[in-house]
Design an enzyme around this catalytic site. Structure first.
Site, PDB file in Angstrom:
ATOM      1  N   ASP A  36    -133.067 -40.431  28.856  1.00 38.45           N
ATOM      2  CA  ASP A  36    -133.719 -41.601  29.458  1.00 38.45           C
ATOM      3  C   ASP A  36    -132.899 -42.207  30.592  1.00 38.45           C
ATOM      4  O   ASP A  36    -133.102 -43.361  30.970  1.00 38.45           O
ATOM      5  CB  ASP A  36    -134.028 -42.658  28.385  1.00 38.45           C
ATOM      6  N   HIS A 239    -120.865 -24.325  51.724  1.00 38.53           N
ATOM      7  CA  HIS A 239    -121.405 -25.430  50.928  1.00 38.53           C
ATOM      8  C   HIS A 239    -120.539 -25.703  49.693  1.00 38.53           C
ATOM      9  O   HIS A 239    -121.046 -26.013  48.613  1.00 38.53           O
ATOM     10  CB  HIS A 239    -122.854 -25.133  50.509  1.00 38.53           C
ATOM     11  N   ASP A 256    -116.413 -32.634  55.072  1.00 40.17           N
ATOM     12  CA  ASP A 256    -117.739 -32.859  55.658  1.00 40.17           C
ATOM     13  C   ASP A 256    -118.361 -33.970  54.832  1.00 40.17           C
ATOM     14  O   ASP A 256    -118.737 -33.744  53.674  1.00 40.17           O
ATOM     15  CB  ASP A 256    -118.558 -31.562  55.592  1.00 40.17           C
ATOM     16  N   ASP A 267    -123.241 -37.806  59.549  1.00 38.42           N
ATOM     17  CA  ASP A 267    -122.844 -36.456  59.117  1.00 38.42           C
ATOM     18  C   ASP A 267    -121.637 -36.036  59.968  1.00 38.42           C
ATOM     19  O   ASP A 267    -121.808 -35.672  61.129  1.00 38.42           O
ATOM     20  CB  ASP A 267    -124.049 -35.522  59.322  1.00 38.42           C
ATOM     21  N   HIS A 346    -123.231 -20.021  61.142  1.00 43.23           N
ATOM     22  CA  HIS A 346    -124.296 -21.037  61.112  1.00 43.23           C
ATOM     23  C   HIS A 346    -124.600 -21.515  62.528  1.00 43.23           C
ATOM     24  O   HIS A 346    -123.935 -21.135  63.475  1.00 43.23           O
ATOM     25  CB  HIS A 346    -123.934 -22.197  60.183  1.00 43.23           C
ATOM     26  N   HIS A 350    -128.287 -29.778  63.954  1.00 41.95           N
ATOM     27  CA  HIS A 350    -129.612 -30.031  63.387  1.00 41.95           C
ATOM     28  C   HIS A 350    -129.994 -31.451  63.744  1.00 41.95           C
ATOM     29  O   HIS A 350    -129.135 -32.274  64.075  1.00 41.95           O
ATOM     30  CB  HIS A 350    -129.592 -29.833  61.862  1.00 41.95           C
ATOM     31  N   HIS A 357    -130.703 -33.432  57.289  1.00 38.78           N
ATOM     32  CA  HIS A 357    -131.314 -32.374  58.107  1.00 38.78           C
ATOM     33  C   HIS A 357    -132.701 -32.907  58.420  1.00 38.78           C
ATOM     34  O   HIS A 357    -133.651 -32.677  57.685  1.00 38.78           O
ATOM     35  CB  HIS A 357    -131.378 -31.049  57.352  1.00 38.78           C
ATOM     36  N   GLU A 380    -121.803 -29.247  65.635  1.00 39.99           N
ATOM     37  CA  GLU A 380    -120.851 -28.889  64.581  1.00 39.99           C
ATOM     38  C   GLU A 380    -120.446 -27.416  64.571  1.00 39.99           C
ATOM     39  O   GLU A 380    -120.706 -26.703  63.606  1.00 39.99           O
ATOM     40  CB  GLU A 380    -121.414 -29.282  63.221  1.00 39.99           C
ATOM     41  N   TYR A 384    -114.638 -19.626  60.496  1.00 35.37           N
ATOM     42  CA  TYR A 384    -114.249 -19.443  59.092  1.00 35.37           C
ATOM     43  C   TYR A 384    -113.736 -18.017  58.917  1.00 35.37           C
ATOM     44  O   TYR A 384    -114.500 -17.059  59.071  1.00 35.37           O
ATOM     45  CB  TYR A 384    -115.453 -19.688  58.180  1.00 35.37           C
ATOM     46  N   ARG A 401    -114.209 -26.726  60.882  1.00 37.33           N
ATOM     47  CA  ARG A 401    -115.463 -27.201  61.473  1.00 37.33           C
ATOM     48  C   ARG A 401    -115.195 -28.587  62.020  1.00 37.33           C
ATOM     49  O   ARG A 401    -114.432 -29.361  61.416  1.00 37.33           O
ATOM     50  CB  ARG A 401    -116.598 -27.233  60.437  1.00 37.33           C
ATOM     51  N   GLU A 403    -117.515 -31.777  63.437  1.00 37.24           N
ATOM     52  CA  GLU A 403    -118.922 -32.199  63.535  1.00 37.24           C
ATOM     53  C   GLU A 403    -119.031 -33.658  63.945  1.00 37.24           C
ATOM     54  O   GLU A 403    -118.422 -34.526  63.325  1.00 37.24           O
ATOM     55  CB  GLU A 403    -119.605 -32.010  62.167  1.00 37.24           C
TER      56      GLU A 403
END
Ligand code: GLY
Ligand code: MN
Ligand code: MN
Length: 434
Positions: A36, A239, A256, A267, A346, A350, A357, A380, A384, A401, A403
């Site tokens: 619950d 991710h 990130d 972001d 990648h 975006h 996104h 971004e 890697y 990265r 961004e």
């Protein structure tokens, strides 16, 4: 803050595009986490964009035509429930506060909707977004169809309401940009706090805690997505979300993370050395990604197509990979074969807005769409490099990265996250300096 009249003008714009027919836009359901206990509630972005109402169990109904109308269905006031769960507007106060033409108890939805759909030429909703709503709306439609012998007609056309709403949401107005700048400022501070708190031996989750603290402390309601706090080789997992490892002396840390303020996302990614000093190959890759990002930002302006910043970043990255012996052959060949994708798999950004996104097409009629003033996007690029045979060892397990969030202006663009430290010197001055 978005003003009530702004929501009214968004509804008016949608109603004008519809010309005739009825639109049904429900908010998001509350979701059970276990037994619950529920997840913290987050309204549906389309619904919120059109009325600003934040309670669950609500539906907006727009009826177009000569006398366009906005109707809100919401929970009734219930002092007992409010003692347990908190304030509810109730239809009467909601009508006043949110500027709709009429508001009704949510319990009247099934009773009223077939009558509202009857004799409308078109029905607009978001098919496939929620199976429960799909079934319920089809049930209302079938109830209307069942009355055809009495002369009642059912909508002949069914449209996806998102087609119009996505285009509207893509170009931000002044109130939205104010919120996005404020979200960016909170997130920039959070990244600075995370840099200051990092030193060899710190756990990734301790840095995650610093970020979440700074978001909430700054007034943001949520993280816009769960923060990625990825030390060393974890930075090469795009991710990564465990955030559970120890940060080693000599490793890089990729963060990130961005907050959501009044529905609007930020972001930001920054990468920095755990011990505060970039080592040789780390610095090479960091400066390469930084140069790629600078090229992409320079290519972000009205009139250029969506893909231009990505192409600019890829050219810089591919040349660097050749220079460092990570890719072989000429620049044209590495671009043509896509060999650079071994280390940059990648895309460079975006749309950004109510959703991290965000909505909006990237191509129109099969071609990348041009950027126009008021669009907001991320820039971004990254690189890697996993430990693998044939890859120079000095570069193993380096994941970088960088961004930022960018607003397309009348000329050029504005980096709304520019306050987040990014140069080698600024970063080295901050890391570990609590
Ligand atoms: N944080 C999600 C992204 O950068 O796209
Ligand atoms: Mn992003
Ligand atoms: Mn991100």
């Amino acid at each position: 803050m978005i003003e009530t009249k702004t929501y009214a003008s968004r509804r008016a714009a949608l109603l004008a595009q519809m010309q005739s027919g009825i639109a049904i836009v429900p908010t998001a359901p509350q979701r059970v986490r276990n037994r619950d206990s529920e997840y913290l509630y987050r309204y549906d972005s389309y619904f919120y964009y059109l009325c600003g109402f934040q309670e669950p169990e609500a539906v907006l109904v727009l009826v177009a035509g000569d006398e366009p109308k906005s109707l809100l269905f919401c929970r009734e006031k219930n002092l007992e429930r409010e003692t347990w769960d908190g304030f509810r507007f109730g239809p009467e106060a909601a009508r006043e506060a949110f500027g709709v033409d009429a508001a009704y108890p949510i319990g009247q939805l099934d009773e009223m909707l077939p009558g509202l759909i009857a004799n409308q030429p078109a029905l607009y909703y978001a098919p496939g977004m929620d199976a429960g709503w799909d079934a319920r709306i089809m049930d209302w439609l079938n109830q209307v169809r069942a009355q055809s012998r009495t002369g009642v007609s059912a909508p002949q056309h069914i449209h996806d309401v998102r087609t119009s709403l996505d285009e509207m949401r893509l170009v931000k107005d002044a109130g939205e940009l104010d919120l996005m700048r404020r979200a960016a400022a909170i997130s920039a501070k959070a990244h600075e706090r995370a840099m200051r708190a990092t030193r060899p031996g710190t756990m990734e989750y301790e840095i995650e805690a610093e970020l979440l603290y700074a978001f909430r402390r700054g007034g943001a309601q949520f993280p816009a997505y769960w923060p990625i706090v990825a030390g060393g080789a974890n930075a090469c997992i795009l991710h990564y979300s465990e955030n559970s490892a120890r940060l080693d002396d000599g490793a890089l840390l990729l963060i990130d993370a961005g907050c959501e303020l009044d529905g609007y996302a930020s972001d930001i990614t920054r990468t920095f050395p755990v011990n505060g000093k970039f080592q040789g190959a780390q610095k090479d890759i960091y400066e390469l990604v930084l140069a790629a990002q600078a090229a992409a930002i320079a290519a972000t302006r009205p009139g250029v197509v969506w893909d231009a910043p990505h192409e600019a970043a890829v050219r810089v990255l591919a040349q660097g990979m050749i220079d460092f012996g990570l890719c072989q052959g000429s620049l044209e060949k590495v671009l043509e074969t896509g060999d650079y994708k071994r280390y940059y798999m990648h895309r460079t950004g975006h749309w950004l807005g109510l959703d991290v996104h965000d909505v909006g097409e990237y191509k129109i009629d099969g071609k990348w769409r041009p950027l126009t003033a008021g669009m907001t996007l991320t820039v971004e690029p990254g690189c890697y490099i996993r430990a693998a045979e044939g890859v120079p060892e000095a570069f193993w397990n380096i994941g970088v990265r960088i961004e930022d969030d960018v607003l397309v202006c009348a000329e050029g663009c504005e980096v709304i996250t520019a306050a987040t430290p990014k140069s080698v010197a600024d970063i080295e001055n901050l890391v570990g300096k609590d």
